[in-house]
Design an enzyme around this catalytic site. Structure first.
Site, PDB file in Angstrom:
ATOM      1  N   GLY A  12      32.330  13.987  15.180  1.00  0.00           N
ATOM      2  CA  GLY A  12      31.982  13.957  16.609  1.00  0.00           C
ATOM      3  C   GLY A  12      31.858  12.532  17.110  1.00  0.00           C
ATOM      4  O   GLY A  12      31.034  12.226  17.967  1.00  0.00           O
ATOM      5  N   TYR A 146      21.481  26.881  22.787  1.00  0.00           N
ATOM      6  CA  TYR A 146      21.489  25.558  22.137  1.00  0.00           C
ATOM      7  C   TYR A 146      20.182  25.346  21.373  1.00  0.00           C
ATOM      8  O   TYR A 146      20.182  24.941  20.209  1.00  0.00           O
ATOM      9  CB  TYR A 146      21.667  24.498  23.235  1.00  0.00           C
ATOM     10  CG  TYR A 146      21.578  23.059  22.798  1.00  0.00           C
ATOM     11  CD1 TYR A 146      22.446  22.528  21.858  1.00  0.00           C
ATOM     12  CD2 TYR A 146      20.626  22.208  23.374  1.00  0.00           C
ATOM     13  CE1 TYR A 146      22.369  21.187  21.497  1.00  0.00           C
ATOM     14  CE2 TYR A 146      20.553  20.874  23.015  1.00  0.00           C
ATOM     15  CZ  TYR A 146      21.427  20.363  22.078  1.00  0.00           C
ATOM     16  OH  TYR A 146      21.353  19.040  21.728  1.00  0.00           O
TER      17      TYR A 146
HETATM   18  C1  AKB Z   1      21.098  18.421  26.527  1.00  0.00           C
HETATM   19  O1  AKB Z   1      20.715  18.163  27.687  1.00  0.00           O
HETATM   20  O2  AKB Z   1      21.526  19.524  26.186  1.00  0.00           O
HETATM   21  C2  AKB Z   1      20.977  17.334  25.487  1.00  0.00           C
HETATM   22  C3  AKB Z   1      19.710  17.426  24.720  1.00  0.00           C
HETATM   23  C4  AKB Z   1      18.423  17.109  25.352  1.00  0.00           C
HETATM   24  O3  AKB Z   1      19.735  17.754  23.565  1.00  0.00           O
HETATM   25  N1  AKB Z   1      21.099  16.059  26.111  1.00  0.00           N
END
Ligand code: AKB
Length: 326
Positions: A12, A146
């Site tokens: 990456g 995430y």
């Molecule tokens: C996001 O905004 O998804 C990233 C993080 C805070 O991990 N920059």
């Protein structure tokens, strides 16, 4: 038997953090010892100045091929699908952030790697975590895909440290602000875009509300933190993959005020979208005392020093017609 960190692979490498990490690592360890890789080619001279390989992190055999080719002993895995794109493509987010991490962990075992650096994020926290000065060890119930992958990734990496004796380390990055490469697909991306728009148009429309406070950090601190953790003595670490990391906590309104000190005519309006909900599930500020105690972390940049540096760098590129790098 433990090995030295001599041949480094950055996965990456063309992303926001990767492009600057590559430069710092090549400066420190020598260009011949740091291999850049990403899912697609780059024309950025910082990347093409040394060896480059195409790697899709979900393809384990390709990863193995590159490790063998260069006799890699250390991996920095900077490949990830971030929070905003992760909400739009949850399965891709899972695949890259989980299966990709598993591939790297198994390569660490199979090739007896010296060390793996596996980033995490403040996205591991959720609405049930304390929002102010969020402690290192607290409730982790994220509400974004995430965040779910980052909690699983942290637990998985810690399990592999215990179960297989490999050396894996990771930081919970806050929003990272930088002038070299635009971030891709995060909730904190506004904090970079706003500087580009201030230079170009003197106005910006922010996708978060004016008073949304989030932890942020300037890239030089982020790169230093990453390398310092990588180089810390294993025996001094009680934590491994879940270090809170902080510098300053700011709102879009704070950045606007800081920019206005340089460009008084700068204006910003606010049109919050789906990313507002993600931001509101994250901490406002972070307690990074564990990183400070275990490996001596200390930030250097604050909002005003960062704003001056960002505007100076971007203004110079703008005057040369190179604000956006290809
Ligand atoms: C996001 O905004 O998804 C990233 C993080 C805070 O991990 N920059």
């Amino acid at each position: 038997m433990s090995r030295k960190m001599e041949k480094i692979l950055v996965i990456g490498a063309c992303g926001q953090i990767g492009t600057e990490l590559i430069v710092a690592l090549r400066e420190k360890y020598g260009a011949a010892n740091v291999i850049a890789s990403d899912i697609r080619k780059s024309s950025d001279p910082n990347i093409t100045d040394g060896a480059f390989e195409i790697i899709d992190i979900t393809d384990k055999s390709r990863l193995e091929e590159v490790i063998r080719k260069y006799d890699i002993d250390t991996i920095y895995n900077m490949a990830a699908v971030l929070s905003a794109v992760g909400e739009k493509n949850p399965l891709v987010c899972w695949d890259v952030n989980m299966n990709g991490v598993l591939n790297v962990l198994h390569c660490a075992i199979d090739f007896n790697l010296a060390r793996v650096i596996m980033p995490s994020s403040i996205a591991v926290f959720g609405p049930d975590s304390p929002r102010i000065n969020t402690p290192n060890d607290t409730i982790l119930r994220p509400t974004s895909m995430y965040g779910v992958t980052k909690v699983c990734g942290e637990r998985l990496c810690d399990y592999y440290v215990e179960r297989f004796g490999i050396d894996v380390r990771g930081l919970r990055y806050p929003g990272i602000i930088s002038a070299e490469t635009l971030p891709g697909g995060g909730t904190t991306d506004y904090a970079v875009e706003i500087f580009y728009k201030a230079i170009e148009e003197r106005k910006y429309t922010c996708f978060l509300k004016e008073d949304t406070r989030l932890p942020m950090m300037y890239m030089p601190d982020c790169i230093r933190a990453t390398i310092e953790l990588a180089e810390a003595e294993f025996d001094s670490l009680k934590h491994h993959n879940d270090f809170n990391l902080a510098a300053f906590s700011i709102t879009p309104g704070d950045i606007v005020s800081a920019i206005k000190k340089h460009f008084p005519d700068f204006t910003c309006d606010y049109k919050p979208d789906y990313r507002q909900q993600i931001a509101e599930s994250w901490p406002e500020s972070i307690d990074d005392g564990t990183a400070r105690t275990e490996w001596g972390w200390n930030h250097e940049w604050d909002l005003d020093s960062m704003t001056g540096d960002m505007l100076a760098k971007l203004s110079k590129r703008y005057s040369e017609g190179k604000l956006y790098k290809k």
